[in-house]
Design a protein around this motif. Structure first.
Motif, mmCIF file in Angstrom:
data_model
loop_
_atom_site.group_PDB
_atom_site.id
_atom_site.type_symbol
_atom_site.label_atom_id
_atom_site.label_comp_id
_atom_site.label_asym_id
_atom_site.label_seq_id
_atom_site.Cartn_x
_atom_site.Cartn_y
_atom_site.Cartn_z
ATOM 1 N N THR A 6 6.437 4.865 0.114
ATOM 2 C CA THR A 6 5.045 5.301 -0.049
ATOM 3 C C THR A 6 4.940 6.797 0.167
ATOM 4 O O THR A 6 5.836 7.422 0.742
ATOM 5 C CB THR A 6 4.108 4.594 0.961
ATOM 6 O OG1 THR A 6 4.473 4.973 2.289
ATOM 7 C CG2 THR A 6 4.137 3.088 0.809
ATOM 8 N N TYR A 7 3.823 7.349 -0.285
ATOM 9 C CA TYR A 7 3.501 8.745 -0.005
ATOM 10 C C TYR A 7 1.984 8.870 0.089
ATOM 11 O O TYR A 7 1.238 8.027 -0.433
ATOM 12 C CB TYR A 7 4.074 9.689 -1.070
ATOM 13 C CG TYR A 7 3.561 9.470 -2.472
ATOM 14 C CD1 TYR A 7 2.471 10.190 -2.964
ATOM 15 C CD2 TYR A 7 4.175 8.550 -3.320
ATOM 16 C CE1 TYR A 7 2.008 9.991 -4.265
ATOM 17 C CE2 TYR A 7 3.724 8.351 -4.615
ATOM 18 C CZ TYR A 7 2.638 9.067 -5.074
ATOM 19 O OH TYR A 7 2.177 8.865 -6.349
ATOM 20 N N VAL A 8 1.520 9.902 0.774
ATOM 21 C CA VAL A 8 0.089 10.148 0.957
ATOM 22 C C VAL A 8 -0.326 11.267 0.008
ATOM 23 O O VAL A 8 0.370 12.279 -0.125
ATOM 24 C CB VAL A 8 -0.216 10.534 2.424
ATOM 25 C CG1 VAL A 8 -1.676 10.917 2.594
ATOM 26 C CG2 VAL A 8 0.157 9.392 3.357
ATOM 27 N N VAL A 18 -2.763 6.082 0.291
ATOM 28 C CA VAL A 18 -1.321 5.837 0.266
ATOM 29 C C VAL A 18 -0.952 5.264 -1.104
ATOM 30 O O VAL A 18 -1.637 4.381 -1.622
ATOM 31 C CB VAL A 18 -0.861 4.934 1.437
ATOM 32 C CG1 VAL A 18 -1.479 3.584 1.401
ATOM 33 C CG2 VAL A 18 0.641 4.823 1.490
ATOM 34 N N THR A 20 2.420 4.354 -4.016
ATOM 35 C CA THR A 20 3.830 3.979 -4.106
ATOM 36 C C THR A 20 4.491 4.725 -5.253
ATOM 37 O O THR A 20 3.845 5.015 -6.267
ATOM 38 C CB THR A 20 4.014 2.460 -4.294
ATOM 39 O OG1 THR A 20 5.411 2.174 -4.310
ATOM 40 C CG2 THR A 20 3.374 1.958 -5.574
ATOM 41 N N ASN A 75 2.466 5.615 7.012
ATOM 42 C CA ASN A 75 1.416 5.892 6.030
ATOM 43 C C ASN A 75 0.360 4.798 5.909
ATOM 44 O O ASN A 75 -0.687 5.018 5.301
ATOM 45 C CB ASN A 75 2.039 6.129 4.648
ATOM 46 C CG ASN A 75 2.814 7.420 4.572
ATOM 47 O OD1 ASN A 75 2.652 8.298 5.401
ATOM 48 N ND2 ASN A 75 3.684 7.535 3.589
ATOM 49 N N PHE A 78 -3.402 5.293 6.139
ATOM 50 C CA PHE A 78 -4.155 5.940 5.069
ATOM 51 C C PHE A 78 -4.603 4.969 3.972
ATOM 52 O O PHE A 78 -5.160 5.401 2.959
ATOM 53 C CB PHE A 78 -3.336 7.079 4.444
ATOM 54 C CG PHE A 78 -3.105 8.218 5.389
ATOM 55 C CD1 PHE A 78 -4.111 9.136 5.650
ATOM 56 C CD2 PHE A 78 -1.888 8.360 6.035
ATOM 57 C CE1 PHE A 78 -3.908 10.182 6.534
ATOM 58 C CE2 PHE A 78 -1.665 9.400 6.913
ATOM 59 C CZ PHE A 78 -2.678 10.313 7.170
ATOM 60 N N GLU A 106 -2.386 3.712 -6.199
ATOM 61 C CA GLU A 106 -2.815 3.678 -4.809
ATOM 62 C C GLU A 106 -2.774 2.246 -4.292
ATOM 63 O O GLU A 106 -3.188 1.309 -4.974
ATOM 64 C CB GLU A 106 -4.231 4.245 -4.655
ATOM 65 C CG GLU A 106 -4.684 4.299 -3.212
ATOM 66 C CD GLU A 106 -5.983 5.059 -2.993
ATOM 67 O OE1 GLU A 106 -6.378 5.187 -1.818
ATOM 68 O OE2 GLU A 106 -6.606 5.523 -3.980
#
Length: 130
Positions: A6-8, A18, A20, A75, A78, A106
């Motif tokens: 994941t990333y924000v 958050v 993917t 994460n 978020f 998201e």
């Protein structure tokens, strides 16, 4: 703790969200409570610490049925609410993909399924967003 990458990033839903970076098939376990990463906090902690820490705890924690606060250590804190989310949190301490999720999408959840406060008020404030 998330079990998928994941990333924000900025969210069209609210603030940050958050996302993917990989395809996630329906039914995949995305997140599960992990001791040592995710924390269970006494319900009175938000009132016992000085501001702005108390507000930050309330913003990033969810409340279990017994009032215990859970702070996700990754994460997951978020994740934004959606009334038609792509994640399912009805399984207790796990979150699974409700459907296939595409890279760059998201990850969303229905707060009412795991957060006591959201369940009690039905997220009336969110209904005005859309």
């Amino acid at each position: 703790m998330f079990r998928v990458p994941t990333y924000v990033a900025p969210s069209p839903i609210a603030g940050m969200g958050v996302f993917t970076s990989e395809f996630i098939p329906a039914g995949t376990v995305l997140w599960e409570f992990t001791e040592g990463v995710d924390l269970r906090l006494d319900p009175g902690i938000a009132a016992a610490v000085p501001e702005p820490l108390g507000s930050m705890i309330r913003r990033y924690c969810y409340e279990e049925p017994d009032g215990t606060l859970v702070l996700c250590g990754d994460n997951a804190r978020f994740m934004n609410h959606d009334f038609d989310p792509n994640c399912d949190d009805s399984g207790g301490a796990q979150t699974v993909a409700r459907r296939d999720i595409q890279p760059g999408e998201e990850l969303t959840c229905d707060y009412r399924l795991f957060d006591r406060e959201s369940a009690l008020d039905g997220l009336q404030g969110w209904r005005t967003h859309g």
